[in-house]
Design an enzyme around this catalytic site. Structure first.
Site, PDB file in Angstrom:
ATOM      1  CG  ASN A   8      -1.894   1.107   1.297  1.00 33.30           C
ATOM      2  OD1 ASN A   8      -1.789   2.091   0.572  1.00 33.30           O
ATOM      3  ND2 ASN A   8      -2.871   0.982   2.185  1.00 33.30           N
ATOM      4  CG  HIS A 182     -10.667   6.868   1.556  1.00 40.69           C
ATOM      5  ND1 HIS A 182     -11.042   8.164   1.853  1.00 40.69           N
ATOM      6  CD2 HIS A 182      -9.316   6.842   1.712  1.00 40.69           C
ATOM      7  CE1 HIS A 182      -9.988   8.885   2.163  1.00 40.69           C
ATOM      8  NE2 HIS A 182      -8.918   8.098   2.078  1.00 40.69           N
ATOM      9  CD  GLU A 406      -6.759   1.729   2.996  1.00 39.59           C
ATOM     10  OE1 GLU A 406      -7.434   2.672   2.546  1.00 39.59           O
ATOM     11  OE2 GLU A 406      -5.550   1.836   3.317  1.00 39.59           O
TER      12      GLU A 406
END
Length: 417
Positions: A8, A182, A406
């Site tokens: 990420n 998001h 995430e």
């Protein structure tokens, strides 16, 4: 053992999670921080609850990947989780802007170019992701690389939500529309909240807020995004750390001179990349930083507590603006959803700032939203003790603070492919 590595990439950081492919058990996780800064970068690695840190010189994301892989396969690393980098057979990448892409994308030279072309729409993130993906293809050619996009979750937005009120032919020709962001976080917390409430995502209506340096809010109906605050780029919507959020578009014309260009954004010197001065101001010098002089909500709270003085007044104003805009969106989405089952809060600010949570949820009793202050004060302690969802509501509408993940959502998405 076959392993999955999830990456990420932020503008100056690289979060990662290493998992066993067959079970998705987390073997290691951490972050490479302060990439490209004047100080040494730090690689953190948590294995079996034990954290190790290493200081390294990392000037860009390519070097960060090299250091990370070396760290994971280091023969002196104890406990050892990677015998050789060839054990990493699948690499998942969070990519902020996917344009029209509705599904994860297996990376090849063509798809990488497509992602690179979207950099102008998400300059703080896509550029870093492309750097990371390209280098992973180079140093780990045996592994399959897959991009998961923050925009995928919002492909369910209806036309009357995603269409901008400008000449329609222009929106079609130039693909100008609300995309939303998001999404990986929203998908994760939607599932987490549904599990906590002992139901399925299709059973509920949520208003979810991801509050961090970047901030957005999303109306989620039956597991799908109905509306969200961010737009064609992550600049629209809520007030953020350095981004302005919603404002009169004419402000741009007052800020900009067409001939002015800047290449000041960190970490992109010498690349095929350009921002107008107005875009730079609105993305990098606005939001909390523009009003209070800092983008750190903790510093703003400290400045506000100092009492009188210009800095204190500006900190108070910034916080009031931040909270008010979030509250206003909650009301709008409550109407759009025709009622809400729960408010979901996540992200660095949403999970860690009891003052911001209290401010956002204050004076919403008419909608059945009431925050219990005693429960709100206990959130960080409950997370420290291993809980991942904290219910801080005392009204008809539940208020759930959720530790978003995430990287795990990407791993689950890859597993389901």
């Amino acid at each position: 053992m076959s392993l999955v590595l999830v990456l990420n990439a932020g503008s100056s950081s690289l979060k990662y999670k290493l998992l066993e492919k067959s079970t998705l058990n987390v073997l290691a996780k951490g972050n490479v921080q302060d990439i490209g800064s004047d100080t040494k970068s730090t690689i953190s690695c948590v294995v079996d609850g034990r954290e190790s840190n290493k200081n390294v010189d990392v000037t860009d994301h390519k070097l960060a990947i090299n250091e990370l892989i070396d760290h994971l396969v280091d023969p002196d690393q104890e406990p050892k989780v990677v015998k050789r980098k060839e054990d990493i057979v699948l690499i998942g990448h969070r990519v902020v802007h996917g344009g029209e892409q509705s599904k994860p994308l297996v990376i090849d030279s063509k798809s990488l170019r497509q992602i690179d072309e979207l950099t102008e729409l998400a300059p703080l993130h896509n550029h870093s992701s492309v750097q990371v993906i390209r280098h992973c293809l180079k140093i780990m050619p045996h592994a399959k690389n897959v991009a998961c996009f923050d925009t995928m979750f919002h492909r369910s937005l209806p036309p009357h939500v995603y269409t901008y009120a400008i000449p329609y032919e222009t929106t079609e020709k130039k693909h100008i529309r609300k995309y939303g962001f998001h999404g990986l976080s929203y998908e994760y917390i939607t599932n987490a909240a549904s599990d906590y409430l002992k139901g399925k995502p299709e059973d509920f209506k949520f208003v979810a807020l991801h509050l961090g340096s970047g901030a957005s809010i999303c109306a989620i109906r039956h597991g799908q995004s109905l509306d969200t605050s961010m737009g064609m780029t992550p600049l629209e919507g809520l007030m953020m750390g350095t981004r302005s959020g919603d404002m009169d578009p004419s402000v741009v014309f007052h800020l900009a001179h067409k001939e002015e260009m800047t290449n000041e954004a960190p970490g992109i010197e010498g690349e095929r990349f350009h921002l107008t001065k107005a875009e730079y101001i609105l993305n990098h010098q606005s939001g909390l930083k523009g009003v209070a002089g800092t983008s750190d909500i903790r510093e703003i709270l400290q400045l506000r507590a100092q009492g009188d003085g210009k800095k204190s007044d500006r900190a108070r104003l910034a916080l009031e603006m931040y909270v008010y805009r979030a509250k206003k969106y909650i009301g709008a989405y409550f109407a759009a959803l025709n009622g809400v089952d729960a408010i979901l809060l996540c992200g660095g600010v949403g999970e860690k700032s009891q003052e911001v949570r209290e401010g956002i949820c204050a004076d919403l009793e008419s909608m059945g939203i009431r925050l219990e202050k005693s429960k709100n004060r206990e959130v960080e302690e409950r997370f420290h003790n291993g809980e991942t969802v904290a219910d801080i509501g005392g009204g008809k509408v539940r208020i759930l603070v959720i530790q978003t993940d995430e990287e795990m959502q990407i791993a689950r998405t890859l597993s389901a492919m």
